[in-house]
Design an enzyme around this catalytic site. Structure first.
Site, PDB file in Angstrom:
ATOM      1  CB  SER A 181      -0.941   0.000   1.199  1.00 57.15           C
ATOM      2  OG  SER A 181      -0.195  -0.076   2.393  1.00 57.15           O
ATOM      3  CG  HIS A 209      -4.354  -1.581  -0.780  1.00 56.47           C
ATOM      4  ND1 HIS A 209      -4.942  -0.339  -0.838  1.00 56.47           N
ATOM      5  CD2 HIS A 209      -3.852  -1.682   0.472  1.00 56.47           C
ATOM      6  CE1 HIS A 209      -4.788   0.287   0.306  1.00 56.47           C
ATOM      7  NE2 HIS A 209      -4.120  -0.510   1.131  1.00 56.47           N
ATOM      8  CE  LYS A 240      -7.070  -0.962   2.827  1.00 55.03           C
ATOM      9  NZ  LYS A 240      -6.396  -2.032   3.536  1.00 55.03           N
TER      10      LYS A 240
HETATM   11  C1  LIG Z   1      -6.108  -2.268   4.939  1.00 63.16           C
HETATM   12  C2  LIG Z   1      -5.381  -3.549   5.039  1.00 63.16           C
HETATM   13  C3  LIG Z   1      -5.765  -4.512   5.965  1.00 63.16           C
HETATM   14  C4  LIG Z   1      -6.844  -4.257   6.981  1.00 63.16           C
HETATM   15  O1  LIG Z   1      -8.103  -4.279   6.427  1.00 63.16           O
HETATM   16  P1  LIG Z   1      -9.336  -3.804   7.326  1.00 63.16           P
HETATM   17  O2  LIG Z   1     -10.497  -4.488   6.715  1.00 63.16           O
HETATM   18  O3  LIG Z   1      -9.395  -2.329   7.254  1.00 63.16           O
HETATM   19  O4  LIG Z   1      -9.054  -4.295   8.709  1.00 63.16           O
HETATM   20  C5  LIG Z   1      -5.104  -5.718   5.959  1.00 63.16           C
HETATM   21  N1  LIG Z   1      -4.088  -5.962   5.103  1.00 63.16           N
HETATM   22  C6  LIG Z   1      -3.673  -5.053   4.208  1.00 63.16           C
HETATM   23  C7  LIG Z   1      -2.566  -5.373   3.271  1.00 63.16           C
HETATM   24  C8  LIG Z   1      -4.305  -3.803   4.151  1.00 63.16           C
HETATM   25  O5  LIG Z   1      -3.892  -2.900   3.278  1.00 63.16           O
END
Ligand SMILES: *Cc1c(COP(=O)(O)O)cnc(C)c1O
Length: 392
Positions: A181, A209, A240
């Site tokens: 990310s 992502h 997301k």
């Molecule tokens: C955002 C993210 C998470 C967490 O996801 P949530 O549903 O917001 O808890 C886990 N792993 C990665 C790689 C992320 O970018």
């Protein structure tokens, strides 16, 4: 002296180091534009890749579900029974991803904690990309397994680490982010799969992502690389691109069944609410119906990145709609972000320890919700501030 003096001191030193997290307040729905701390600004921050967080069909589905089923699930699924909506969501997610089965969690974060700790323990080893997400790192620690980091996106380093250490352990797991990310680069999953196959090790990818972004109509990184049936565990999030809330683990039915028995956040924490589950189902409807939003996301990202390069900005190694604008030192990135905000653009500065020293940046999150006029407005702001601060 009070028992909490040390916390006050730590907070002060965070402030002095410029690492204190000041959280802005948003008083509008998520979208291309936001009202942030009372000011209307162009949104270059959120993970709302497809603009689904405030999509009318999704909001309507959530409202309808409340009328039919109420709000809370009122207990842990394994104890008081699971609601039909959650079962339906898991079936639909498995079909969407083209896997045998799927299980949902409260978040991507808990999905990682649940999965890693259920699959490996203290006699085992985890090979983990050096830049993996915090929730993977925490899941690895929680499992009690030996953690061996391999160089970022480097299957050769992975192979060397495995060769040097595998013999001493009972079982092993390879785990990587799908899309990283901070830089927007993609894990070389086909090559990582070859290593996993060579040593017959479980392979897990966290596609937070990539879900709704990569692959046909947003089916994720496994679809992107055509690796169906080869990656054992795909973790994803619905917070997301799906624009809602909740985590998912997709894979073969034996692993998913095991997680229903041994995934601790599944066994000891309640599921997402009724409107969350209904909203996720509506998001799948939209994604299955058409690739239009995913296509728009990629064309927006392509346009923005090309124009930024033409302006003279360095957008790093991104292969996805995540667009880092590399600035170097953290104070410059922070000043850049402040200036952007003044001109009406909300884009966050990221510095150490989120990214390495000297690699501070603004991270622009492009969305299908942006119109071309929005993107041009953002480009204009970057040009103005970039010139003012001597970056371009
Ligand atoms: C955002 C993210 C998470 C967490 O996801 P949530 O549903 O917001 O808890 C886990 N792993 C990665 C790689 C992320 O970018």
């Amino acid at each position: 002296m009070s028992k909490t003096d040390w916390i006050t001191q730590e907070l002060d030193s965070l402030r002095q180091a410029g690492l204190y997290n000041r959280i802005r307040t948003i008083s509008s729905p998520q979208g291309a534009w936001l009202v942030v701390d009372g000011k209307r600004v162009l949104n270059f921050c959120s993970n709302n890749y497809l603009g689904l967080a405030n999509h009318p069909d999704i909001a309507a589905a959530a409202k309808k579900s409340i009328d039919a089923m109420g709000v809370g699930p009122a207990a842990v699924r394994s104890i008081a029974g699971t609601m039909s909506l959650h079962v339906e969501l898991e079936k639909r997610l498995a079909a969407f991803k083209g896997v045998e089965a799927a299980i949902t969690f409260q978040s991507g974060f808990t999905a990682n904690l649940a999965t890693i700790a259920a699959l490996v323990g203290k006699d085992d080893v985890i090979y983990s990309d050096r830049l993996n997400h915090a929730s993977i790192i925490d899941g690895c620690r929680l499992s009690g397994a030996k953690i061996i980091a391999y160089d970022h996106n480097d299957p050769k380093s992975l192979d060397e680490q495995i060769k040097a250490s595998l013999a001493g352990f009972r079982r092993a797991l390879i785990v990587t982010d799908g899309v990283f990310s901070m830089d927007g680069d993609i894990a070389p999953l086909p090559e990582i799969y070859e290593v996993a196959k060579k040593y017959d090790i479980l392979l897990m990818v966290d596609d937070a992502h990539g879900e709704g972004v990569l692959g046909k109509g947003g089916r994720g990184i496994v679809d992107h690389f055509g690796l169906h049936g080869k990656v054992d565990i795909e973790v994803g999030t619905m917070s997301k691109a799906f624009g809602v809330m909740g985590g998912v683990v997709a894979g073969n039915s034996v692993i998913i069944e095991w997680l229903r028995q041994r995934g601790r956040p599944f066994l000891f924490s309640s599921a997402v609410t009724v409107p969350d589950a209904a909203a996720c189902l509506a998001a799948i409807d939209i994604l299955e119906d058409s690739t239009q939003l995913v296509d728009k996301l990629w064309s927006n990202a392509g346009y923005f990145k090309a124009e930024m390069k033409t302006l003279g900005f360095n957008t790093g190694a991104s292969e996805t709609p995540i667009t880092p604008v590399m600035l170097g030192e953290a104070p410059l990135a922070q000043e850049f972000s402040r200036e952007l905000f003044e001109t009406g653009v909300f884009a966050m500065a990221l510095g150490f320890p989120t990214v390495p020293q000297g690699k501070a940046r603004i991270r622009v999150m492009i969305s299908a919700a942006h119109s071309s006029a929005d993107l041009d407005k953002g480009l204009e702001a970057f040009k103005l501030v970039g010139k003012k601060l001597g970056v371009i």
